[in-house]
Design a protein around this motif. Structure first.
Motif: not given
Lengths: 199, 161
Positions: A40-45, A72-83, A62-65
């Protein structure tokens, strides 16, 4: 908004984890990656510096099904937090469908939380988006640290009108991680059922 | 809304796929993707002889992010855009070119493939595909009924507890 591929029968939604540096955004994604079944999940980059601080973003598909015949698929991202990585943060917000704001409970991070929220608001505005129109969940992380600030105090600086769904978390133990993702995902998918919001 | 969504369907989708097929045949590239600016794969084609492609989601995300960063660099240098990117390795090449303002044509091929030929045919494909994507502006709005979120919520409960 979500990219819908009728011919391919796919719906893709983009969820971005935002918040100050070291608040636990990448830890959230790592936990999801480690606990979701492989199929249900792909590679984490992760585009990170040598000391594992996020440089550009982390990404996890991330595949929901299948929902009504649509994969239906979610693409999860983080951002860099440093100012100083604001240019990167702005780019990653492009096309965002839902946001998880990860706040840090450490006593000395109250101002960083407030500044990150203000930065989010400004970056969205630059894309012509009003923060109030985007599905968003407030995750108050690191509830296990000594001297953790009261959640009410953190909410007072980030969400003074108490409009956001608040979830307490200890992301490095997995506590509150899935709950947060589920809450924001539901909000994003519910918007697809509202005709005026679907495109 | 940050930018319009792309909802490819029906004849339009088939036409896009046909153009990508023709591009593969004319150039000899391995993989050809149409990616939207948010990093989602809209269409993907691979040569019959090509090995299984690497993770397309990751490629699309990195290509779109790279294009966005390159665009930001262009603006800082007084350009409106840098419309193409070429990444050349020892074995292979990644070639990305803008398709209007909404999408990116991405091609992956061996170093032995003449890049000039790829560029010539890519430009023809881009002219055709960008015209097709323009027609999306007139596409009817997409709507799902309430059952959609009910079904989706059930799946979320299964996946995330």
């Amino acid at each position: 908004m979500s990219t819908i591929n009728f011919a391919g029968r796919e719906i893709n939604c983009k969820i971005v984890y935002y918040g100050p540096g070291m608040s636990g955004k990448t830890t959230n994604l790592k936990h999801v990656f480690s606990r979701v079944p492989d199929h249900l999940r792909g590679e984490m980059v992760s585009l990170a510096t040598e000391d594992e601080r996020t440089l550009f973003f982390d990404f996890l598909p991330l595949d929901l099904g299948s929902v009504q015949g649509f994969k239906t698929r979610f693409h999860l991202y983080t951002v860099p937090g440093q100012v100083f990585y604001n240019a990167s943060r702005k780019l990653i917000l492009r096309g965002v469908d839902g946001i998880v704001f990860v706040a840090d409970s450490a006593p000395n991070r109250l101002r960083a939380n407030a500044e990150s929220m203000r930065n989010l608001r400004e970056n969205l505005l630059e894309h012509g988006l009003d923060i109030r129109t985007i599905p968003m969940v407030l995750q108050v992380n690191k509830r296990d640290i000594e001297g953790a600030l009261p959640t009410a105090m953190i909410r007072a600086v980030i969400d003074p009108k108490s409009e956001l769904n608040l979830i307490e978390a200890v992301a490095h133990q997995g506590q509150g991680v899935f709950e947060t993702l589920k809450a924001v995902s539901k909000m994003v998918l519910e918007r697809l059922s509202q005709p005026s919001q679907a495109q | 809304m940050i930018e319009p969504s792309l909802a490819l369907y029906g004849e339009l989708f088939e036409q896009v796929e046909q153009h990508l097929d023709e591009l593969l045949a004319a150039t000899g590239v391995r993989y050809c993707l149409l990616v939207d600016r948010k990093g989602f794969v809209l269409s993907h084609k691979e040569a019959l002889w090509a090995p299984r492609p690497p993770a397309l989601d990751s490629i699309a995300t990195l290509v779109a992010s790279n294009a966005a960063a390159t665009g930001a660099l262009a603006n800082m240098l007084g350009e409106s855009t840098f419309s193409e990117q070429i990444h050349q390795g020892e074995q292979g090449v990644l070639y990305v070119e803008s398709v209007g303002s909404n999408a990116l044509l991405t091609m992956i091929f061996d170093s032995s493939v003449p890049i000039g030929r790829v560029k010539v045919y890519a430009k023809k494909t881009i002219a055709a595909v960008s015209g097709l994507l323009q027609t999306l502006q007139d596409a009817p709005p997409v709507a799902f009924d309430q059952n959609f979120s009910v079904s989706a919520n059930a799946l979320l409960d299964d996946l995330l507890g």
